[in-house]
Design an enzyme around this catalytic site. Structure first.
Site, PDB file in Angstrom:
ATOM      1  N   ASP A  61       0.853  -1.171   0.000  1.00  0.00           N
ATOM      2  CA  ASP A  61       0.000   0.000   0.000  1.00  0.00           C
ATOM      3  C   ASP A  61       0.900   1.235   0.000  1.00  0.00           C
ATOM      4  OD1 ASP A  61      -2.801   1.178   0.617  1.00  0.00           O
ATOM      5  OD2 ASP A  61      -1.452   2.164   2.031  1.00  0.00           O
ATOM      6  N   HIS A 143       5.284  14.150 -15.516  1.00  0.00           N
ATOM      7  CA  HIS A 143       5.960  15.441 -15.724  1.00  0.00           C
ATOM      8  C   HIS A 143       5.996  16.216 -14.422  1.00  0.00           C
ATOM      9  CE1 HIS A 143       2.750  18.657 -16.063  1.00  0.00           C
ATOM     10  NE2 HIS A 143       1.978  17.702 -16.541  1.00  0.00           N
ATOM     11  N   ASP A 155      -1.632  19.154 -11.295  1.00  0.00           N
ATOM     12  CA  ASP A 155      -0.961  19.067 -12.613  1.00  0.00           C
ATOM     13  C   ASP A 155       0.463  19.592 -12.511  1.00  0.00           C
ATOM     14  OD1 ASP A 155      -0.290  18.984 -15.285  1.00  0.00           O
ATOM     15  OD2 ASP A 155      -1.545  20.694 -15.853  1.00  0.00           O
ATOM     16  N   GLU A 189       6.932  19.546 -20.054  1.00  0.00           N
ATOM     17  CA  GLU A 189       5.742  18.922 -20.651  1.00  0.00           C
ATOM     18  C   GLU A 189       4.762  19.994 -21.093  1.00  0.00           C
ATOM     19  OE1 GLU A 189       1.596  17.140 -20.592  1.00  0.00           O
ATOM     20  OE2 GLU A 189       2.431  18.842 -19.509  1.00  0.00           O
ATOM     21  N   ASP A 218      -0.188  11.553 -15.173  1.00  0.00           N
ATOM     22  CA  ASP A 218      -0.322  13.002 -15.326  1.00  0.00           C
ATOM     23  C   ASP A 218      -1.716  13.388 -14.845  1.00  0.00           C
ATOM     24  OD1 ASP A 218      -0.294  15.647 -16.076  1.00  0.00           O
ATOM     25  OD2 ASP A 218       0.028  15.271 -18.226  1.00  0.00           O
ATOM     26  N   ASP A 320      -4.981   8.682  -3.455  1.00  0.00           N
ATOM     27  CA  ASP A 320      -4.630   7.437  -2.771  1.00  0.00           C
ATOM     28  C   ASP A 320      -4.836   6.226  -3.694  1.00  0.00           C
ATOM     29  OD1 ASP A 320      -3.894   5.749  -0.700  1.00  0.00           O
ATOM     30  OD2 ASP A 320      -5.888   5.722   0.212  1.00  0.00           O
ATOM     31  N   ASP A 324      -1.846   3.852  -5.321  1.00  0.00           N
ATOM     32  CA  ASP A 324      -1.838   2.399  -5.087  1.00  0.00           C
ATOM     33  C   ASP A 324      -1.928   1.636  -6.413  1.00  0.00           C
ATOM     34  OD1 ASP A 324      -1.659   2.767  -2.354  1.00  0.00           O
ATOM     35  OD2 ASP A 324      -3.814   2.543  -2.002  1.00  0.00           O
TER      36      ASP A 324
HETATM   37  N1  TRP Z   1      -1.080  16.795 -20.075  1.00  0.00           N
HETATM   38  C1  TRP Z   1      -2.010  17.877 -19.850  1.00  0.00           C
HETATM   39  C2  TRP Z   1      -1.313  18.926 -19.037  1.00  0.00           C
HETATM   40  O1  TRP Z   1      -0.356  18.647 -18.377  1.00  0.00           O
HETATM   41  C3  TRP Z   1      -3.241  17.411 -19.109  1.00  0.00           C
HETATM   42  C4  TRP Z   1      -4.075  16.493 -19.905  1.00  0.00           C
HETATM   43  C5  TRP Z   1      -5.081  16.828 -20.701  1.00  0.00           C
HETATM   44  C6  TRP Z   1      -3.951  15.101 -19.962  1.00  0.00           C
HETATM   45  N2  TRP Z   1      -5.622  15.734 -21.264  1.00  0.00           N
HETATM   46  C7  TRP Z   1      -4.945  14.656 -20.832  1.00  0.00           C
HETATM   47  C8  TRP Z   1      -3.105  14.208 -19.354  1.00  0.00           C
HETATM   48  C9  TRP Z   1      -5.087  13.309 -21.106  1.00  0.00           C
HETATM   49  C10 TRP Z   1      -3.252  12.878 -19.634  1.00  0.00           C
HETATM   50  C11 TRP Z   1      -4.243  12.437 -20.500  1.00  0.00           C
HETATM   51  O2  TRP Z   1      -1.749  20.039 -19.043  1.00  0.00           O
HETATM   52 ZN    ZN Z   2      -0.655  20.652 -17.432  1.00  0.00          ZN
END
Ligand code: TRP
Ligand code: ZN
Ligand code: CA
Length: 457
Positions: A61, A143, A155, A189, A218, A320, A324
């Site tokens: 976990d 990222h 993000d 990114e 992400d 969480d 996991d």
């Molecule tokens: N990668 C995008 C960002 O960092 C966010 C995002 C939008 C995303 N659509 C996605 C990430 C689909 C993964 C899958 O702003």
């Molecule tokens: Zn982003």
């Protein structure tokens, strides 16, 4: 190798034929030397995969409190560096230093890859967990940069912290997976997947083919979360879905922009990819709110790319579960096949007599149907019946002719027989082809024969 691949087992079991004279065999038998030589070989039907499987070790976990502690650190880093962790800004490099420090202390081998984008230096952080098959790499990435408007805690502090804590859990468990584990934190990114593209484009083709799968994380703690799984490599996808199914949490396929994150560069060169996502600016539907809770008619992340993407912009349950799930997938996909330790064996049990003080002879094992190179710890089983082993020089010869010395001759090695398993780093050799055991007797008087030669991949 693709994670869906299952290596086939084919054992070559040629019929037995005494290479020595009947008298010599009788003499050897009298001397008690034929103990392993007298049992008839199983006939040549290919061996089936054994059902005696070893259970994969379950992933631990991932403590939510630890993941959140990393988010607090990233939040402080942003606060101390002008409010963001964006490419080219001091908060980005400080984020790299924080993650690298944790990984170095945990025993990872880390490296920073620099690149230039929009006139500023960018950084990718790569961390390898020592061990595992270097030709089969399970790779997880996230990222680490934010946009300039805020701290980027969902993000993508969320994915960065989730895989950081998973890496630290690998270290705490001193996990010894069959496959090699690699983690990466990508730069820039937000400027167009710059760091991950740079990494992949600088990876030689031979290195690309060693990546069994790339898993991307992400945005995994969106405040009004959905549970989205990338619809890419079927094995990776199923591994994630199975985990959520076990929790009783419904998932959907990720559709908010395929190719909008760092898996794109990997996917574009044919590497199997997958990942998790809890939603960005798209609106949660009534049906989604029904199954996941939260607020319909509202974005999954109302603070997406905004100054309010702070530590308050995280749904703990989503963070969480997704952390996991990341650990579960990384453990499961790196455990290797559920074959008994030792793997697939190919053997030749036809006897080859070794001329006394004469030319070298060989026994051949033909390997086919495998992918990529031989393992770093190829097991070479040698069974030579001989009355003075010191006479023998033994090599393993790879299909391309490269010889690996297993044993030199020695006038003081006055025992009989060579019945042992050598370990050879054959990772630079293609697995498929005709492998030879080459044996030469370089001193007069004592004689013998190759009884069996086996390779275990
Ligand atoms: N990668 C995008 C960002 O960092 C966010 C995002 C939008 C995303 N659509 C996605 C990430 C689909 C993964 C899958 O702003
Ligand atoms: Zn982003
Ligand atoms: Ca001899």
């Amino acid at each position: 190798m693709n994670l869906s691949d299952r290596s086939s087992i084919s054992a070559i079991s040629a019929g037995r034929r005494r290479g020595t004279t009947a008298a010599a065999v009788a003499a050897l038998a009298a001397a008690g030397l034929l103990a392993t030589a007298v049992a008839p070989a199983a006939e040549a039907a290919p061996a089936l995969p054994s059902t005696a499987t070893t259970a994969a070790v379950a992933a631990p976990d991932i403590p939510l409190a630890n993941v959140k502690a990393h988010l607090n650190q990233l939040s402080s880093i942003a606060a101390n560096n002008g409010g963001n962790r964006a490419h080219g800004r001091p908060g980005y490099k400080a984020s790299i230093d924080y993650v690298k420090g944790k990984l170095d202390a945990a025993g990872f081998t880390t490296s920073i890859q620099q690149f230039t984008s929009s006139g500023a230096t960018g950084y990718n952080l790569i961390a390898d967990w020592p061990g595992g098959d270097p030709n089969q790499i399970v790779f997880a990435g996230a990222h680490l940069d934010s946009v300039t408007s805020g701290a980027g805690i969902n993000d993508n502090g969320s994915g960065s912290a989730g895989i950081l804590e998973t890496a630290l859990a690998v270290s705490r468990a001193q996990y010894k997976p069959a496959k090699h584990l690699r983690f990466a934190w990508w730069g820039a990114e937000e400027l167009g997947l710059i760091g991950s593209k740079y990494y992949v484009s600088n990876l030689p083709t031979a290195e690309r083919s060693k990546i069994s799968g790339y898993l991307n994380f992400d945005m995994i703690g969106s405040p009004n979360p959905g549970y989205f799984v990338y619809d890419d490599d079927p094995t990776i996808e199923k591994t994630f879905k199975d985990y959520f199914a076990g929790l009783g949490v419904a998932t959907e396929i990720e559709t908010e922009g395929d190719g909008r994150s760092d898996h794109a560069a990997f996917k574009n060169v044919g590497i199997p990819v997958g990942g998790l996502f809890t939603g960005a600016s798209r609106t949660k539907t009534a049906a989604q709110a029904q199954k996941w809770g939260g607020t319909s008619g509202q974005a999954f992340d109302r603070c997406y790319h905004s100054s309010c993407d702070s530590t308050a912009n995280i749904n703990d349950t989503a963070l969480d579960r997704n952390s996991d799930a990341a650990a579960h997938a990384i453990w499961t996909l790196s455990a290797g096949s559920t074959q008994p330790p030792g793997g697939d064996t190919y053997e030749n049990t036809a006897d080859v007599s070794i001329p006394d003080n004469g030319t070298a002879v060989t026994s051949t094992v033909n390997v086919s149907g495998r992918t990529g190179n031989a393992p770093a710890a190829l097991q070479v089983g040698v069974d030579i019946v001989h009355t003075y082993r010191g006479d023998l020089v033994i090599d393993l010869v790879a299909p391309d002719g490269t010889a690996y010395r297993l044993k030199n001759s020695s006038s003081s090695d006055s025992a009989d027989n060579v019945q042992t398993t050598y370990t050879v780093n054959a990772s630079s050799e293609a697995a498929n082809g005709a492998w030879k055991l080459k044996v030469q007797d370089i001193a007069a008087q004592d004689t013998g024969y190759i009884n069996a030669f086996r390779l275990t991949f």
